[in-house]
Design a protein around this motif. Structure first.
Motif, PDB file in Angstrom:
ATOM      1  N   PHE A 465       0.837  -1.198   0.000  1.00  0.00           N
ATOM      2  CA  PHE A 465       0.000   0.000   0.000  1.00  0.00           C
ATOM      3  C   PHE A 465       0.875   1.252   0.000  1.00  0.00           C
ATOM      4  N   GLN A 466       1.928   1.248   0.857  1.00  0.00           N
ATOM      5  CA  GLN A 466       2.817   2.394   0.924  1.00  0.00           C
ATOM      6  C   GLN A 466       3.545   2.623  -0.403  1.00  0.00           C
ATOM      7  N   LYS A 467       3.963   1.520  -1.041  1.00  0.00           N
ATOM      8  CA  LYS A 467       4.653   1.660  -2.323  1.00  0.00           C
ATOM      9  C   LYS A 467       3.715   2.213  -3.391  1.00  0.00           C
ATOM     10  N   ARG A 468       2.469   1.734  -3.384  1.00  0.00           N
ATOM     11  CA  ARG A 468       1.510   2.220  -4.391  1.00  0.00           C
ATOM     12  C   ARG A 468       1.232   3.706  -4.213  1.00  0.00           C
ATOM     13  N   VAL A 469       1.033   4.129  -2.955  1.00  0.00           N
ATOM     14  CA  VAL A 469       0.800   5.547  -2.687  1.00  0.00           C
ATOM     15  C   VAL A 469       2.020   6.370  -3.088  1.00  0.00           C
ATOM     16  N   GLY A 470       3.218   5.859  -2.767  1.00  0.00           N
ATOM     17  CA  GLY A 470       4.443   6.566  -3.138  1.00  0.00           C
ATOM     18  C   GLY A 470       4.593   6.710  -4.634  1.00  0.00           C
ATOM     19  N   ALA A 471       4.235   5.651  -5.384  1.00  0.00           N
ATOM     20  CA  ALA A 471       4.336   5.711  -6.848  1.00  0.00           C
ATOM     21  C   ALA A 471       3.378   6.746  -7.422  1.00  0.00           C
ATOM     22  N   VAL A 472       2.171   6.797  -6.870  1.00  0.00           N
ATOM     23  CA  VAL A 472       1.188   7.792  -7.338  1.00  0.00           C
ATOM     24  C   VAL A 472       1.682   9.198  -7.021  1.00  0.00           C
ATOM     25  N   THR A 473       2.217   9.407  -5.810  1.00  0.00           N
ATOM     26  CA  THR A 473       2.741  10.718  -5.414  1.00  0.00           C
ATOM     27  C   THR A 473       3.858  11.155  -6.354  1.00  0.00           C
ATOM     28  N   GLN A 474       4.774  10.241  -6.648  1.00  0.00           N
ATOM     29  CA  GLN A 474       5.897  10.584  -7.521  1.00  0.00           C
ATOM     30  C   GLN A 474       5.423  10.904  -8.933  1.00  0.00           C
ATOM     31  N   CYS A 475       4.435  10.162  -9.415  1.00  0.00           N
ATOM     32  CA  CYS A 475       3.881  10.437 -10.750  1.00  0.00           C
ATOM     33  C   CYS A 475       3.257  11.831 -10.809  1.00  0.00           C
ATOM     34  N   LEU A 476       2.494  12.183  -9.758  1.00  0.00           N
ATOM     35  CA  LEU A 476       1.866  13.509  -9.722  1.00  0.00           C
ATOM     36  C   LEU A 476       2.910  14.614  -9.601  1.00  0.00           C
ATOM     37  N   GLN A 477       3.985  14.350  -8.862  1.00  0.00           N
ATOM     38  CA  GLN A 477       5.075  15.324  -8.775  1.00  0.00           C
ATOM     39  C   GLN A 477       5.640  15.635 -10.159  1.00  0.00           C
ATOM     40  N   LYS A 478       5.877  14.587 -10.924  1.00  0.00           N
ATOM     41  CA  LYS A 478       6.463  14.774 -12.250  1.00  0.00           C
ATOM     42  C   LYS A 478       5.504  15.512 -13.180  1.00  0.00           C
ATOM     43  N   MET A 479       4.217  15.205 -13.058  1.00  0.00           N
ATOM     44  CA  MET A 479       3.230  15.857 -13.921  1.00  0.00           C
ATOM     45  C   MET A 479       3.147  17.356 -13.649  1.00  0.00           C
ATOM     46  N   MET A 480       3.201  17.731 -12.362  1.00  0.00           N
ATOM     47  CA  MET A 480       3.002  19.140 -11.993  1.00  0.00           C
ATOM     48  C   MET A 480       4.311  19.870 -11.685  1.00  0.00           C
ATOM     49  N   VAL A 481       5.419  19.167 -11.724  1.00  0.00           N
ATOM     50  CA  VAL A 481       6.747  19.734 -11.430  1.00  0.00           C
ATOM     51  C   VAL A 481       6.719  20.434 -10.072  1.00  0.00           C
ATOM     52  N   VAL A 482       6.446  19.658  -9.029  1.00  0.00           N
ATOM     53  CA  VAL A 482       6.320  20.205  -7.682  1.00  0.00           C
ATOM     54  C   VAL A 482       7.233  19.446  -6.717  1.00  0.00           C
ATOM     55  N   VAL A 483       7.627  20.113  -5.640  1.00  0.00           N
ATOM     56  CA  VAL A 483       8.408  19.495  -4.567  1.00  0.00           C
ATOM     57  C   VAL A 483       7.882  20.002  -3.238  1.00  0.00           C
ATOM     58  N   GLY A 484       8.250  19.282  -2.161  1.00  0.00           N
ATOM     59  CA  GLY A 484       7.884  19.736  -0.838  1.00  0.00           C
ATOM     60  C   GLY A 484       8.697  20.945  -0.439  1.00  0.00           C
ATOM     61  N   PRO A 485       8.191  21.802   0.467  1.00  0.00           N
ATOM     62  CA  PRO A 485       8.958  22.960   0.928  1.00  0.00           C
ATOM     63  C   PRO A 485      10.216  22.484   1.643  1.00  0.00           C
ATOM     64  N   GLN A 486      11.345  22.938   1.189  1.00  0.00           N
ATOM     65  CA  GLN A 486      12.604  22.439   1.720  1.00  0.00           C
ATOM     66  C   GLN A 486      13.725  23.371   1.314  1.00  0.00           C
ATOM     67  N   LYS A 487      14.851  23.201   1.921  1.00  0.00           N
ATOM     68  CA  LYS A 487      16.063  23.924   1.529  1.00  0.00           C
ATOM     69  C   LYS A 487      16.661  23.265   0.300  1.00  0.00           C
ATOM     70  N   ALA A 488      16.849  24.025  -0.708  1.00  0.00           N
ATOM     71  CA  ALA A 488      17.476  23.483  -1.912  1.00  0.00           C
ATOM     72  C   ALA A 488      18.967  23.397  -1.707  1.00  0.00           C
ATOM     73  N   LYS A 489      19.544  22.329  -2.196  1.00  0.00           N
ATOM     74  CA  LYS A 489      20.985  22.164  -2.068  1.00  0.00           C
ATOM     75  C   LYS A 489      21.677  22.914  -3.191  1.00  0.00           C
ATOM     76  N   VAL A 490      22.474  23.835  -2.821  1.00  0.00           N
ATOM     77  CA  VAL A 490      23.175  24.648  -3.806  1.00  0.00           C
ATOM     78  C   VAL A 490      24.607  24.179  -3.880  1.00  0.00           C
ATOM     79  N   GLN A 491      25.009  23.756  -5.030  1.00  0.00           N
ATOM     80  CA  GLN A 491      26.377  23.281  -5.196  1.00  0.00           C
ATOM     81  C   GLN A 491      27.316  24.471  -5.288  1.00  0.00           C
ATOM     82  N   ASN A 492      28.427  24.332  -4.607  1.00  0.00           N
ATOM     83  CA  ASN A 492      29.440  25.371  -4.624  1.00  0.00           C
ATOM     84  C   ASN A 492      30.254  25.240  -5.900  1.00  0.00           C
ATOM     85  N   THR A 493      30.095  26.190  -6.783  1.00  0.00           N
ATOM     86  CA  THR A 493      30.760  26.099  -8.080  1.00  0.00           C
ATOM     87  C   THR A 493      32.140  26.725  -8.080  1.00  0.00           C
ATOM     88  N   GLN A 494      32.488  27.317  -6.945  1.00  0.00           N
ATOM     89  CA  GLN A 494      33.779  27.986  -6.916  1.00  0.00           C
ATOM     90  C   GLN A 494      34.886  26.971  -6.620  1.00  0.00           C
TER      91      GLN A 494
END
Length: 494
Positions: A465-494
């Motif tokens: 059940f958890q895997k099925r819900v996770g798969a649906v969540t990930q599919c919807l994320q890709k469709m709407m290009v959304v992420v949870g509120p979080q700190k984005a990891k910024v790579q140090n390019t210097q």
């Protein structure tokens, strides 16, 4: 409601949050973009929608006389202002989006908070939005069908179009949504001021024959039911609390916005009703599907078309206000783990809670299966005022249980106690007068219990059940290009 399976920060994939240099910000979250003026227009725009154009009929139906109905309109405004005053303390003390959901969570814990969330998300907000969208459709189509009722299918299809357009705007940009709210709030106030000024002229010329207490209905149950229609018209005074995280300087701006808005709306509502009754008899009001259109046809001659246009703008703006604030309630509930995880997510480039907006729009369309506006109002009334009464109860409870909490605003306890007693009156008494509607309302509320036990309380769900819900969540994320509120990891390019 499981969190397994979604795309997390740091995983490989094209949907990780990557901040842009021009934003100058490495955090994906809702932003505080709303000023005091925006706050006022959100409240006024959310309150003034279909209620003032639909509810005069409902209030008069149960009060029986014009003067008694005006007393109900005034009392409903005072009742709403007291509730808003209590919410000002709660909002400045618990600065979380979600308003009463957040207050009940903090005070009484997750079970009662989920019941409130369920009632608001599944019944009150989508049902209210359906009512306002239906009223928008009726006023748009009435000039096309002046001598008959607009086709039911056409009314509902136009309501769907209204909701879809505003859902797109709210998904695209918060500034667009607040700009729509500002513009349409000014339009609806202009329409109501036109009605008020013409009514004042009618009063000055002696058109006072309908202002009597004749045929007043003194039954307690009828008075309580009249408050359902009156309070429905004021519904929305607490909507700014739902998006407090997006309001600049909330301690200063929240109480000011609430005070300005509630006072303005109460004055406008009472004067607008007085204007209607300078020209229309009680029989005409009870027989009218669109009171403002009937009023305009009697007074404005060739310019009568202007009022339906302004009313349509008013209700269009109200749908936007409900959608703007309601989506944040879905978002707040999901952040607490009490709704599907996808609803916590924010569109990467637009920084809007797109999944929550879309969910709210879809639920509203479900309620469009019924076009009986007054039955929907009764469903909404019982669930709304019972839930808000519990929310106001948080104020004295927190004074006792957590006296050391920082309270920038401190309300005299007389106000919440008065509000709670009035809430008991408008929820318990109608059970005798309208048992079917209140019975359905109770069933809708109790339906939250099995949902809570299965999806929230039950922690050890099967892995499939958890895997099925996770798969649906990930599919919807890709469709709407959304992420949870979080700190984005910024790579140090210097």
């Amino acid at each position: 409601m499981s969190k397994s399976g979604s795309i997390k920060d740091g995983e490989k994939g094209p949907y990780d949050p990557v901040p842009t240099a021009e934003k100058g910000n490495d955090e994906i979250k809702l932003e505080a973009k709303m000023s005091l003026l925006n706050g006022v227009t959100v409240i006024v725009g959310s309150i003034i929608g279909s209620g003032i154009f639909v509810s005069p009929t409902g209030v008069l139906k149960y009060t029986g006389s014009v003067n008694a109905s005006l007393l109900v309109w005034t009392a409903s405004g005072i009742y709403s202002m007291i509730g808003a005053y209590c919410y000002a303390e709660l909002g400045c003390m618990i600065k979380k989006s979600g308003a009463d959901y957040a207050y009940i969570m903090e005070t009484f814990g997750p079970f009662l908070a989920f019941i409130r969330l369920w009632v608001e998300c599944m019944i009150v907000r989508p049902c209210s939005q359906a009512i306002v969208a239906l009223t928008f459709s009726v006023y748009v189509l009435k000039p096309i069908f002046p001598d008959c009722t607009p086709p039911d299918e056409s009314v509902r299809m136009l309501a769907v179009c209204c909701i879809c357009i505003l859902a797109f705007i709210n998904c695209w940009d918060v500034k667009w949504a607040t700009r729509v709210q500002d513009i349409f709030t000014y339009a609806k106030l202009l329409a109501l001021f036109i009605i008020i000024f013409t009514g004042a002229y009618q009063l000055c010329t002696g058109h006072t024959q309908y202002f009597t207490f004749d045929n007043s209905n003194t039954e307690v149950t009828s008075i309580a039911l009249s408050f359902y229609s009156g309070l429905f018209a004021y519904n929305g005074w607490n909507y700014l609390n739902f998006i407090i995280e997006e309001l600049k300087d909330p301690v200063r701006n929240l109480p000011k916005a609430i005070g300005i808005s509630c006072t303005l709306v109460t004055v406008v509502y009472v004067f607008t009703n007085m204007a209607f009754y300078t020209t229309l008899s009680p029989v005409e009001v009870l027989g009218s599907e669109a009171v403002a259109v009937t009023y305009a046809n009697r007074l404005f001659g060739v310019m009568a078309w202007t009022i339906p246009v302004f009313v349509a703008l008013s209700t269009f703006g109200a749908v936007n206000g409900i959608l703007l604030t309601s989506s944040r309630l879905f978002y707040a509930g999901a952040c607490e783990g009490q709704m599907p995880e996808i609803l916590t997510m924010i569109q990467i480039s637009r920084l809007t809670p797109a999944p929550a907006v879309i969910c709210m729009a879809l639920l509203s369309m479900v309620y469009l299966c019924s076009s009986n506006i007054f039955r929907l109002i009764n469903y909404v009334g019982f669930a709304t005022w019972l839930s808000i009464g519990v929310s106001v109860l948080c104020l004295p409870w927190l004074r006792w249980s957590q006296p050391n909490l920082l309270r920038p605003i401190k309300v005299n306890l007389i106000f919440p106690f008065f509000y709670i007693l009035a809430t008991l009156f408008v929820t318990i008494v109608p059970m005798y007068a309208s048992p079917i509607e209140t019975g359905y309302g109770c069933l809708m509320i109790f339906s939250s219990i099995p949902v809570y036990l299965v999806f929230i309380s039950w922690k050890n769900k099967p892995k499939f059940f958890q895997k099925r819900v996770g798969a649906v969540t990930q599919c919807l994320q890709k469709m709407m290009v959304v992420v949870g509120p979080q700190k984005a990891k910024v790579q140090n390019t210097q």
